[in-house]
Design an enzyme around this catalytic site. Sequence first.
Site, PDB file in Angstrom:
ATOM      1  N   GLY A  13       0.846  -1.136   0.218  1.00 16.45           N
ATOM      2  CA  GLY A  13       0.104   0.042  -0.101  1.00 16.45           C
ATOM      3  C   GLY A  13       0.789   1.197   0.193  1.00 16.45           C
ATOM      4  O   GLY A  13       2.029   1.325  -0.326  1.00 16.45           O
ATOM      5  N   ASP A  34       0.267  -8.856   1.500  1.00 17.08           N
ATOM      6  CA  ASP A  34      -0.734  -7.905   1.285  1.00 17.08           C
ATOM      7  C   ASP A  34      -1.760  -8.937   0.323  1.00 17.08           C
ATOM      8  O   ASP A  34      -1.199  -9.613  -0.565  1.00 17.08           O
ATOM      9  CB  ASP A  34      -0.086  -6.847   0.348  1.00 17.08           C
ATOM     10  CG  ASP A  34      -0.886  -5.572   0.291  1.00 17.08           C
ATOM     11  OD1 ASP A  34      -2.091  -5.528  -0.357  1.00 17.08           O
ATOM     12  OD2 ASP A  34      -0.480  -4.704   0.932  1.00 17.08           O
ATOM     13  N   ASP A  59      -4.318 -12.764   2.837  1.00 16.71           N
ATOM     14  CA  ASP A  59      -5.365 -12.013   3.542  1.00 16.71           C
ATOM     15  C   ASP A  59      -4.952 -12.049   4.850  1.00 16.71           C
ATOM     16  O   ASP A  59      -5.121 -13.179   5.659  1.00 16.71           O
ATOM     17  CB  ASP A  59      -6.831 -12.433   3.222  1.00 16.71           C
ATOM     18  CG  ASP A  59      -7.964 -11.250   3.558  1.00 16.71           C
ATOM     19  OD1 ASP A  59      -7.698 -10.979   4.710  1.00 16.71           O
ATOM     20  OD2 ASP A  59      -8.542 -10.997   2.682  1.00 16.71           O
ATOM     21  N   TYR A 146     -14.608   1.833  10.251  1.00 13.58           N
ATOM     22  CA  TYR A 146     -13.095   1.846  10.164  1.00 13.58           C
ATOM     23  C   TYR A 146     -12.818   2.407  11.832  1.00 13.58           C
ATOM     24  O   TYR A 146     -12.017   1.953  12.331  1.00 13.58           O
ATOM     25  CB  TYR A 146     -12.787   3.151   9.281  1.00 13.58           C
ATOM     26  CG  TYR A 146     -11.322   3.289   8.941  1.00 13.58           C
ATOM     27  CD1 TYR A 146     -10.361   2.245   8.600  1.00 13.58           C
ATOM     28  CD2 TYR A 146     -10.933   4.516   9.413  1.00 13.58           C
ATOM     29  CE1 TYR A 146      -9.320   2.822   8.306  1.00 13.58           C
ATOM     30  CE2 TYR A 146      -9.271   4.918   9.405  1.00 13.58           C
ATOM     31  CZ  TYR A 146      -8.660   3.991   9.057  1.00 13.58           C
ATOM     32  OH  TYR A 146      -7.135   4.247   8.830  1.00 13.58           O
ATOM     33  N   LYS A 150     -10.879   0.272  14.431  1.00 12.45           N
ATOM     34  CA  LYS A 150      -9.430   0.768  14.896  1.00 12.45           C
ATOM     35  C   LYS A 150      -9.578   0.736  16.415  1.00 12.45           C
ATOM     36  O   LYS A 150      -8.359   0.446  17.052  1.00 12.45           O
ATOM     37  CB  LYS A 150      -9.027   1.884  14.260  1.00 12.45           C
ATOM     38  CG  LYS A 150      -8.682   1.588  12.753  1.00 12.45           C
ATOM     39  CD  LYS A 150      -7.238   1.169  12.547  1.00 12.45           C
ATOM     40  CE  LYS A 150      -6.955   1.191  10.841  1.00 12.45           C
ATOM     41  NZ  LYS A 150      -5.546   0.454  10.807  1.00 12.45           N
ATOM     42  N   TYR A 160      -3.642  -7.689  24.753  1.00 16.25           N
ATOM     43  CA  TYR A 160      -2.684  -8.698  24.564  1.00 16.25           C
ATOM     44  C   TYR A 160      -1.344  -8.466  25.368  1.00 16.25           C
ATOM     45  O   TYR A 160      -0.705  -9.280  26.009  1.00 16.25           O
ATOM     46  CB  TYR A 160      -2.311  -8.887  23.233  1.00 16.25           C
ATOM     47  CG  TYR A 160      -3.025  -9.958  22.527  1.00 16.25           C
ATOM     48  CD1 TYR A 160      -4.537  -9.917  22.536  1.00 16.25           C
ATOM     49  CD2 TYR A 160      -2.563 -10.927  21.952  1.00 16.25           C
ATOM     50  CE1 TYR A 160      -4.948 -10.981  21.769  1.00 16.25           C
ATOM     51  CE2 TYR A 160      -3.048 -12.269  21.390  1.00 16.25           C
ATOM     52  CZ  TYR A 160      -4.551 -11.862  21.082  1.00 16.25           C
ATOM     53  OH  TYR A 160      -5.135 -12.850  20.652  1.00 16.25           O
ATOM     54  N   THR A 176      -1.600  11.494   6.024  1.00 22.92           N
ATOM     55  CA  THR A 176      -0.456  11.598   5.440  1.00 22.92           C
ATOM     56  C   THR A 176      -0.430  11.432   4.157  1.00 22.92           C
ATOM     57  O   THR A 176      -1.517  10.853   3.578  1.00 22.92           O
ATOM     58  CB  THR A 176       0.042  10.091   6.128  1.00 22.92           C
ATOM     59  OG1 THR A 176       0.323   9.884   7.382  1.00 22.92           O
ATOM     60  CG2 THR A 176       1.756   9.727   5.519  1.00 22.92           C
ATOM     61  N   ARG A 187      -9.001  10.689  -1.361  1.00 15.77           N
ATOM     62  CA  ARG A 187      -8.300  11.490  -0.049  1.00 15.77           C
ATOM     63  C   ARG A 187      -7.974  12.808  -0.814  1.00 15.77           C
ATOM     64  O   ARG A 187      -7.581  12.928  -2.070  1.00 15.77           O
ATOM     65  CB  ARG A 187      -7.078  10.754   0.271  1.00 15.77           C
ATOM     66  CG  ARG A 187      -7.549   9.493   1.100  1.00 15.77           C
ATOM     67  CD  ARG A 187      -6.263   9.126   1.987  1.00 15.77           C
ATOM     68  NE  ARG A 187      -5.891   7.737   1.204  1.00 15.77           N
ATOM     69  CZ  ARG A 187      -5.082   6.973   1.797  1.00 15.77           C
ATOM     70  NH1 ARG A 187      -4.645   7.069   3.131  1.00 15.77           N
ATOM     71  NH2 ARG A 187      -4.821   5.684   1.286  1.00 15.77           N
TER      72      ARG A 187
END
Length: 327
Positions: A13, A34, A59, A146, A150, A160, A176, A187
Amino acid sequence: MKTLRILVTGGAGFIGSHLCERLIDQGHWVICLDNLFTGNRRNIARLLSHARFEFLRHDVNEALILEVDQIYHLACPASPVHYQRNPVRTIRTCVQGTLHALDLSREVAARLLIASTSEVYGDPAVHPQTESYWGAVNPIGTRACYDEGKRCAEALAVSYARQYDVEVRIPRIFNTYGPRMDEMDGRVVSNFIVQALRNEAITLYGDGSQTRSFCFVDDLVEGLIRFMNADCGAEPLNLGNPRETTIAHIATMIREMTGSSSPIVYKPLPEDDPTRRCPDIRRARELLDWSPKVALEQGLERTISYFREMAGGRGAEPGGRTWMAAT
Ligand SMILES: NC(=O)c1ccc[n+]([C@@H]2O[C@H](COP(=O)([O-])OP(=O)(O)OC[C@H]3O[C@@H](n4cnc5c(N)ncnc54)[C@H](O)[C@@H]3O)[C@@H](O)[C@H]2O)c1
């Protein structure tokens, strides 16, 4: 520096490909994993023949076992156009994909960096956003797949760390930009540049007064690597550029820098679009001695050059796209 075996999920990506390059330059062995959902081979074309680089099409929603020392877990669609296309799958990738990364990290005792996002702050009531702010996220809005995905990934990571002593790093990445952004994913920076280069209308959502803070990808990658290797706990850390700019100003800058005659047209603001975004990076400065170095003007120049090259077809690799040809 010791040579490490490093896994980068989402390595084909935008951010991941720059990270892979930097890690190879540092002398490490890199496995780039990826599924090419939003990434592509063109981004890693220069690395594919490198002796210390390996590409694995996989995946993250499927479990995996690899002997590695560090894991950068970036696999996840990052722009609304892509993550809203299949929201259930986005949540699955955030949750199940992260669980697999955490299980692998636990299994092989590898330190794990999980790419979180400024979206965990939602439409923030605190400005600039500090890591201690818990955010204002709409849990049932169109961006929730999303944002909440996240947030859950963060909760999994710290759990964890507490329960199994897995070493995690949680960067909250702010907007970014740079070469290899996907020109089709809506974007702000890539959209404006592509529209300006084509002399098409620059579409501005809302009245343009909403702000973002744009970090050039090289600065971000430097921050990610420093954070991965820092001696610290599992607390999240903001990585972004604190220079706040209105969207209208960015549109004007890009129009001028490209010498474009594009008109600017206004469209309604999408649901839950945050009005302000700006990182407080004091913790990154103190812990990592890190702050962004690339000025917005410089970073935009380099990004515009990239899109110009793509338009000329010089940036394409076999199987890649040349966006001018696609229209
Ligand atoms: N670019 C930004 O401004 C920004 C801001 C905040 C957070 N982030 C985070 O950084 C990470 C990278 O973002 P990016 O901008 O490079 O996005 P990107 O879409 O260019 O890269 C994501 C990569 O993950 C891959 N991927 C997606 N789902 C996958 C799956 N199930 N299995 C394997 N691979 C999969 C895609 O093919 C792609 O190569 C993401 O986790 C994103 O949430 C990015």
